[in-house]
Motif scaffolding. Structure first.
Motif, PDB file in Angstrom:
ATOM      1  N   VAL A 177      -2.739  13.222   8.206  1.00  0.00           N
ATOM      2  CA  VAL A 177      -3.021  14.633   7.927  1.00  0.00           C
ATOM      3  C   VAL A 177      -3.306  14.816   6.435  1.00  0.00           C
ATOM      4  O   VAL A 177      -4.206  15.571   6.052  1.00  0.00           O
ATOM      5  N   SER A 178      -2.579  14.092   5.599  1.00  0.00           N
ATOM      6  CA  SER A 178      -2.824  14.149   4.158  1.00  0.00           C
ATOM      7  C   SER A 178      -4.216  13.626   3.823  1.00  0.00           C
ATOM      8  O   SER A 178      -4.894  14.178   2.958  1.00  0.00           O
ATOM      9  N   VAL A 179      -4.657  12.590   4.512  1.00  0.00           N
ATOM     10  CA  VAL A 179      -5.997  12.048   4.293  1.00  0.00           C
ATOM     11  C   VAL A 179      -7.058  13.038   4.757  1.00  0.00           C
ATOM     12  O   VAL A 179      -8.086  13.220   4.106  1.00  0.00           O
ATOM     13  N   ILE A 180      -6.812  13.710   5.850  1.00  0.00           N
ATOM     14  CA  ILE A 180      -7.771  14.717   6.335  1.00  0.00           C
ATOM     15  C   ILE A 180      -7.862  15.876   5.340  1.00  0.00           C
ATOM     16  O   ILE A 180      -8.951  16.391   5.075  1.00  0.00           O
ATOM     17  N   LEU A 181      -6.731  16.272   4.771  1.00  0.00           N
ATOM     18  CA  LEU A 181      -6.726  17.381   3.812  1.00  0.00           C
ATOM     19  C   LEU A 181      -7.328  17.012   2.455  1.00  0.00           C
ATOM     20  O   LEU A 181      -7.638  17.905   1.667  1.00  0.00           O
ATOM     21  N   ILE A 211       2.736  17.102  -0.444  1.00  0.00           N
ATOM     22  CA  ILE A 211       4.042  17.108   0.241  1.00  0.00           C
ATOM     23  C   ILE A 211       3.998  16.228   1.488  1.00  0.00           C
ATOM     24  O   ILE A 211       4.883  15.400   1.709  1.00  0.00           O
ATOM     25  N   LEU A 212       2.964  16.388   2.311  1.00  0.00           N
ATOM     26  CA  LEU A 212       2.855  15.573   3.523  1.00  0.00           C
ATOM     27  C   LEU A 212       2.675  14.096   3.192  1.00  0.00           C
ATOM     28  O   LEU A 212       3.266  13.233   3.837  1.00  0.00           O
ATOM     29  N   GLY A 213       1.847  13.799   2.191  1.00  0.00           N
ATOM     30  CA  GLY A 213       1.618  12.400   1.825  1.00  0.00           C
ATOM     31  C   GLY A 213       2.852  11.718   1.286  1.00  0.00           C
ATOM     32  O   GLY A 213       3.139  10.568   1.631  1.00  0.00           O
ATOM     33  N   ARG A 214       3.623  12.421   0.471  1.00  0.00           N
ATOM     34  CA  ARG A 214       4.838  11.815  -0.084  1.00  0.00           C
ATOM     35  C   ARG A 214       5.906  11.638   0.986  1.00  0.00           C
ATOM     36  O   ARG A 214       6.571  10.615   1.032  1.00  0.00           O
ATOM     37  N   GLN A 215       6.057  12.635   1.871  1.00  0.00           N
ATOM     38  CA  GLN A 215       7.030  12.492   2.951  1.00  0.00           C
ATOM     39  C   GLN A 215       6.628  11.376   3.905  1.00  0.00           C
ATOM     40  O   GLN A 215       7.468  10.612   4.374  1.00  0.00           O
ATOM     41  N   ALA A 249       0.825  -1.213   0.000  1.00  0.00           N
ATOM     42  CA  ALA A 249       0.000   0.000   0.000  1.00  0.00           C
ATOM     43  C   ALA A 249       0.855   1.257   0.000  1.00  0.00           C
ATOM     44  O   ALA A 249       0.484   2.271  -0.597  1.00  0.00           O
ATOM     45  N   SER A 250       2.012   1.196   0.645  1.00  0.00           N
ATOM     46  CA  SER A 250       2.894   2.357   0.694  1.00  0.00           C
ATOM     47  C   SER A 250       3.414   2.702  -0.700  1.00  0.00           C
ATOM     48  O   SER A 250       3.432   3.870  -1.092  1.00  0.00           O
ATOM     49  N   LEU A 251       3.817   1.684  -1.453  1.00  0.00           N
ATOM     50  CA  LEU A 251       4.323   1.918  -2.801  1.00  0.00           C
ATOM     51  C   LEU A 251       3.217   2.433  -3.718  1.00  0.00           C
ATOM     52  O   LEU A 251       3.417   3.376  -4.479  1.00  0.00           O
ATOM     53  N   SER A 252       2.043   1.833  -3.629  1.00  0.00           N
ATOM     54  CA  SER A 252       0.914   2.276  -4.456  1.00  0.00           C
ATOM     55  C   SER A 252       0.533   3.708  -4.131  1.00  0.00           C
ATOM     56  O   SER A 252       0.263   4.513  -5.030  1.00  0.00           O
ATOM     57  N   TYR A 253       0.510   4.020  -2.847  1.00  0.00           N
ATOM     58  CA  TYR A 253       0.167   5.376  -2.427  1.00  0.00           C
ATOM     59  C   TYR A 253       1.213   6.377  -2.903  1.00  0.00           C
ATOM     60  O   TYR A 253       0.866   7.468  -3.373  1.00  0.00           O
ATOM     61  N   GLU A 254       2.476   6.013  -2.826  1.00  0.00           N
ATOM     62  CA  GLU A 254       3.554   6.899  -3.273  1.00  0.00           C
ATOM     63  C   GLU A 254       3.466   7.138  -4.779  1.00  0.00           C
ATOM     64  O   GLU A 254       3.644   8.267  -5.247  1.00  0.00           O
ATOM     65  N   ILE A 255       3.180   6.103  -5.539  1.00  0.00           N
ATOM     66  CA  ILE A 255       3.046   6.256  -6.991  1.00  0.00           C
ATOM     67  C   ILE A 255       1.869   7.173  -7.317  1.00  0.00           C
ATOM     68  O   ILE A 255       1.968   8.049  -8.186  1.00  0.00           O
ATOM     69  N   SER A 279       4.725   8.695   3.280  1.00  0.00           N
ATOM     70  CA  SER A 279       4.830   7.350   2.717  1.00  0.00           C
ATOM     71  C   SER A 279       6.284   6.926   2.541  1.00  0.00           C
ATOM     72  O   SER A 279       6.606   5.750   2.655  1.00  0.00           O
ATOM     73  N   LEU A 280       7.167   7.874   2.277  1.00  0.00           N
ATOM     74  CA  LEU A 280       8.582   7.524   2.130  1.00  0.00           C
ATOM     75  C   LEU A 280       9.249   7.230   3.465  1.00  0.00           C
ATOM     76  O   LEU A 280      10.095   6.360   3.562  1.00  0.00           O
ATOM     77  N   SER A 281       8.864   7.976   4.505  1.00  0.00           N
ATOM     78  CA  SER A 281       9.508   7.791   5.803  1.00  0.00           C
ATOM     79  C   SER A 281       8.733   6.867   6.725  1.00  0.00           C
ATOM     80  O   SER A 281       9.137   6.657   7.856  1.00  0.00           O
ATOM     81  N   LYS A 282       7.607   6.346   6.248  1.00  0.00           N
ATOM     82  CA  LYS A 282       6.760   5.434   7.015  1.00  0.00           C
ATOM     83  C   LYS A 282       6.202   6.082   8.276  1.00  0.00           C
ATOM     84  O   LYS A 282       5.977   5.436   9.278  1.00  0.00           O
ATOM     85  N   HIS A 283       6.007   7.404   8.243  1.00  0.00           N
ATOM     86  CA  HIS A 283       5.357   8.109   9.344  1.00  0.00           C
ATOM     87  C   HIS A 283       3.873   8.225   9.033  1.00  0.00           C
ATOM     88  O   HIS A 283       3.478   8.938   8.111  1.00  0.00           O
ATOM     89  N   SER A 284       3.075   7.541   9.818  1.00  0.00           N
ATOM     90  CA  SER A 284       1.654   7.495   9.501  1.00  0.00           C
ATOM     91  C   SER A 284       0.942   8.800   9.840  1.00  0.00           C
ATOM     92  O   SER A 284      -0.105   9.092   9.263  1.00  0.00           O
ATOM     93  N   TRP A 285       1.484   9.636  10.746  1.00  0.00           N
ATOM     94  CA  TRP A 285       0.787  10.870  11.104  1.00  0.00           C
ATOM     95  C   TRP A 285       0.728  11.834   9.924  1.00  0.00           C
ATOM     96  O   TRP A 285      -0.258  12.536   9.740  1.00  0.00           O
ATOM     97  N   GLN A 286       1.780  11.855   9.102  1.00  0.00           N
ATOM     98  CA  GLN A 286       1.764  12.721   7.926  1.00  0.00           C
ATOM     99  C   GLN A 286       0.757  12.229   6.895  1.00  0.00           C
ATOM    100  O   GLN A 286       0.087  13.019   6.242  1.00  0.00           O
ATOM    101  N   VAL A 287       0.628  10.931   6.780  1.00  0.00           N
ATOM    102  CA  VAL A 287      -0.352  10.368   5.860  1.00  0.00           C
ATOM    103  C   VAL A 287      -1.763  10.639   6.367  1.00  0.00           C
ATOM    104  O   VAL A 287      -2.668  10.954   5.587  1.00  0.00           O
TER     105      VAL A 287
END
Length: 140
Positions: free
Chosen positions: A81-85, A65-69, A4-10, A71-79
């Motif tokens: 926030v990206s989902v909320i936005l 920007i938040l979603g890509r960072q 899912a991380s790779l798909s989301y990043e793409i 998914s690359l760093s595996k920090h779910s809080w940024q993802v």
């Protein structure tokens, strides 16, 4: 199983280019409307449309920007926030499709594709957030 991380990043990478193209096309369409449809397209509607486009552009840029960072760093809080936005961004695109006073078919098609891309991103972001929040130390 699909990562899912790779798909989301793409999808985020694709959306970064597609939304930039969409914003440029929308600005061109707004200038076309001001020149050709000036009698039906007054300054109040132009300000609303440009305001929604700029607001959506700002939020979408932060979201990408938040979603890509995240998914690359595996920090779910940024993802997360990206989902909320993604919801205000979807509302801005929805405005450009349905509520705008004068639409051109090019706008409707391009904005519909952006809305579809955001829905797919929402699906993969939800899967990524669930898998990223699971305990990494447990083995099944």
């Amino acid at each position: 199983m699909v990562d899912a991380s790779l798909s989301y990043e793409i999808l985020m990478y694709l959306d970064s280019f597609y939304f930039g193209l969409l914003a440029l096309v929308e600005l061109g369409v707004f200038s076309y409307k001001m020149v050709k449809l000036g009698h039906r397209y007054n300054a109040t509607w132009i300000m609303w449309d440009v305001g929604f486009l700029l607001g959506t552009l700002f939020l979408e840029t932060i979201r990408i920007i938040l979603g890509r960072q995240g998914s690359l760093s595996k920090h779910s809080w940024q993802v997360i926030v990206s989902v909320i936005l993604i919801f205000p961004c979807m509302a801005g695109i929805w405005y450009l499709i349905y509520i705008q006073k004068t639409n051109i078919y090019l706008e409707i098609v391009l904005c519909s594709l952006e809305l579809l891309l955001q829905c797919v991103q929402l699906f993969y972001a939800a899967i990524f957030s669930v898998t990223a929040c699971q305990n990494r130390n447990s083995y099944y």
